[in-house]
Design a protein around this motif. Structure first.
Motif, PDB file in Angstrom:
ATOM      1  N   TYR A  37       0.530   4.722  -3.189  1.00  0.00           N
ATOM      2  CA  TYR A  37       0.336   3.584  -2.389  1.00  0.00           C
ATOM      3  C   TYR A  37      -0.602   3.895  -1.160  1.00  0.00           C
ATOM      4  CZ  TYR A  37       4.199   1.626  -5.099  1.00  0.00           C
ATOM      5  OH  TYR A  37       4.859   1.111  -6.170  1.00  0.00           O
ATOM      6  N   LYS A  38      -1.111   2.945  -0.662  1.00  0.00           N
ATOM      7  CA  LYS A  38      -1.817   3.203   0.816  1.00  0.00           C
ATOM      8  C   LYS A  38      -1.282   2.635   2.001  1.00  0.00           C
ATOM      9  CE  LYS A  38      -5.042   5.559  -1.546  1.00  0.00           C
ATOM     10  NZ  LYS A  38      -5.272   6.857  -1.628  1.00  0.00           N
ATOM     11  N   LEU A  83      11.500  -5.287   0.892  1.00  0.00           N
ATOM     12  CA  LEU A  83      12.202  -4.887  -0.085  1.00  0.00           C
ATOM     13  C   LEU A  83      12.940  -3.629   0.663  1.00  0.00           C
ATOM     14  CD1 LEU A  83       9.766  -4.554  -2.928  1.00  0.00           C
ATOM     15  CD2 LEU A  83      11.206  -6.276  -2.532  1.00  0.00           C
ATOM     16  N   ALA A  84      14.277  -3.662  -0.007  1.00  0.00           N
ATOM     17  CA  ALA A  84      15.224  -2.461   0.520  1.00  0.00           C
ATOM     18  C   ALA A  84      14.731  -1.276  -0.033  1.00  0.00           C
ATOM     19  CB  ALA A  84      16.563  -2.865   0.018  1.00  0.00           C
ATOM     20  N   PHE A 128       5.893   3.157  -9.432  1.00  0.00           N
ATOM     21  CA  PHE A 128       6.554   3.837  -8.643  1.00  0.00           C
ATOM     22  C   PHE A 128       7.440   3.356  -7.588  1.00  0.00           C
ATOM     23  CE2 PHE A 128       6.678   7.243  -5.007  1.00  0.00           C
ATOM     24  CZ  PHE A 128       6.970   8.243  -5.650  1.00  0.00           C
ATOM     25  N   PRO A 129       8.577   3.738  -7.473  1.00  0.00           N
ATOM     26  CA  PRO A 129       9.448   3.196  -6.761  1.00  0.00           C
ATOM     27  C   PRO A 129       9.227   3.110  -5.034  1.00  0.00           C
ATOM     28  CG  PRO A 129      10.351   5.389  -7.200  1.00  0.00           C
ATOM     29  CD  PRO A 129       9.153   5.148  -7.945  1.00  0.00           C
ATOM     30  N   HIS A 130       9.382   2.036  -4.318  1.00  0.00           N
ATOM     31  CA  HIS A 130       9.376   2.184  -2.961  1.00  0.00           C
ATOM     32  C   HIS A 130      10.544   3.014  -2.218  1.00  0.00           C
ATOM     33  CE1 HIS A 130       6.068  -0.700  -3.429  1.00  0.00           C
ATOM     34  NE2 HIS A 130       6.880  -1.422  -4.139  1.00  0.00           N
ATOM     35  N   ASP A 156       4.142  -0.478   1.343  1.00  0.00           N
ATOM     36  CA  ASP A 156       5.113   0.368   1.165  1.00  0.00           C
ATOM     37  C   ASP A 156       5.482   1.149   2.609  1.00  0.00           C
ATOM     38  OD1 ASP A 156       6.440   2.219  -0.974  1.00  0.00           O
ATOM     39  OD2 ASP A 156       5.653   3.709   0.256  1.00  0.00           O
ATOM     40  N   TYR A 157       6.825   1.212   2.897  1.00  0.00           N
ATOM     41  CA  TYR A 157       7.097   1.918   4.296  1.00  0.00           C
ATOM     42  C   TYR A 157       7.402   3.461   4.383  1.00  0.00           C
ATOM     43  CZ  TYR A 157       9.414   1.196   8.819  1.00  0.00           C
ATOM     44  OH  TYR A 157       9.713   1.203  10.075  1.00  0.00           O
TER      45      TYR A 157
END
Length: 346
Positions: A72-73, A84-85, A104-106, A116-117
């Motif tokens: 992710y970017k 999302l948790a 791919f999970p966050h 994505d954090y």
């Protein structure tokens, strides 16, 4: 030769010259080591400092290398993936997983805009590290030169230069950053439109003004430390010999004085990095940092306050990374000080 036991006459046999093997057995010499080798040896024996160095290297890998391979970017917004948790998938992603696709999970979830954090925390850590390192280098160059000139010349030159330092100490840095950000906003936007200067728009006027303030105000502590060192070193014989041989003042300051302060400069610069990072995070927390969507650890912590009760991990992640970075650099700086400061040698 025999002599009376009650006589104070010395025996000649007791003064026979020692053999070569006997001389070698009595010779105990320490291995000759230089300043850097001795300092490195002392540093590697410090377990706390070595642990801090390993943590700093891991953080550098996490913030500079991992984002290049992360799927992710930091500015990528995914529709339907808002808030999302950690390790949670959105409905669209769950449908893709049910269809046999790999998603791919966050790891740390997503923010309110579906970004994505985890990647934003890593990029925010990169921004904070870059600000801390660049600001510390600016402080090193300006402060060491200013302090060396003041300490070497002394007299009225030193008096005037130190009074300037006292005046700079009273200048409110946050106010200067706000004023510079407003002044530089339109010129930087025009410059960012020119080919090759697009990175200026990504940083924004707040960050450019922050670098200017670091260069204008934050070097005074370094200048005072270097000045005190130079005032002691300039009394040594090698400086007197350099003057007698006709060496120029610029050469004496650069080759003989600043070079012999290199240990102090390294330690002070290392300890300045966490201070600069904390300053940048504090200003970003107040909204005076990088321009969106570029993240910073301070701006991420500030944005996470709105949903703290529902998503506390959004605040803990950047705050914990700030804590680890500052603690590691402080412990690393303490280890370098213990290793390279001659006054602390036992």
């Amino acid at each position: 030769m025999n002599k009376n036991p009650l006589s104070f006459q010395l025996k000649v046999d007791d003064f026979v010259a020692a053999s070569a093997s006997e001389k070698e057995s009595l010779t105990v010499m320490r291995e000759s080591v230089g300043f850097w080798k001795d300092g490195l040896r002392r540093f590697t024996k410090n377990k706390i400092a070595m642990t801090a160095l390993v943590i700093v290297l891991l953080i550098v890998v996490l913030c500079f290398i991992v984002p290049a391979f992360y799927p992710y970017k930091y500015e990528q917004q995914m529709k339907g993936s808002e808030r999302l948790a950690p390790m949670q998938y959105s409905k669209i992603e769950q449908q893709q997983i049910d269809a046999g696709e790999s998603v791919f999970p966050h790891i740390l979830g997503t923010d309110s805009n579906g970004r994505d954090y985890a990647i934003r925390v890593m990029v925010g850590g990169r921004v904070s590290l870059m600000v801390g390192i660049v600001a510390s280098l600016l402080i090193l160059v300006i402060g060491s030169l200013y302090g060396a000139i003041s300490g070497y010349f002394g007299g009225i030159v030193d008096l005037i230069m130190m009074r300037i330092v006292d005046i700079i100490y009273t200048v409110p840095d946050v106010l200067i950053i706000i004023l510079l950000a407003q002044i530089l906003k339109f010129p930087l936007q025009s410059l960012g439109e020119v080919s090759g200067f697009g990175w200026i728009q990504k940083l924004g006027p707040n960050m450019i003004s922050m670098f200017i303030v670091f260069a204008l105000l934050y070097w005074v502590g370094m200048a005072r430390i270097v000045r005190s060192q130079i005032m002691v070193l300039k009394q040594n014989e090698y400086v007197t010999a350099a003057r007698a041989l006709g060496a120029k003042k610029r050469r004496i300051i650069g080759k003989h004085l600043i070079t012999n302060c290199i240990g102090t400069l390294i330690v002070t610069t290392t300890l300045q990095i966490p201070s600069s990072i904390f300053t940048e995070s504090f200003l970003s927390f107040l909204g005076l940092g990088v321009q969106a969507p570029m993240p910073s650890l301070g701006s991420l912590a500030s944005a996470a306050l709105n949903g703290f009760q529902s998503f506390p991990e959004k605040l803990f992640a950047p705050a914990f990374l700030i804590f680890i970075i500052i603690l590691s650099f402080n412990l690393l700086g303490d280890g370098l000080r213990d290793a390279f400061d001659p006054k602390l040698k036992s």
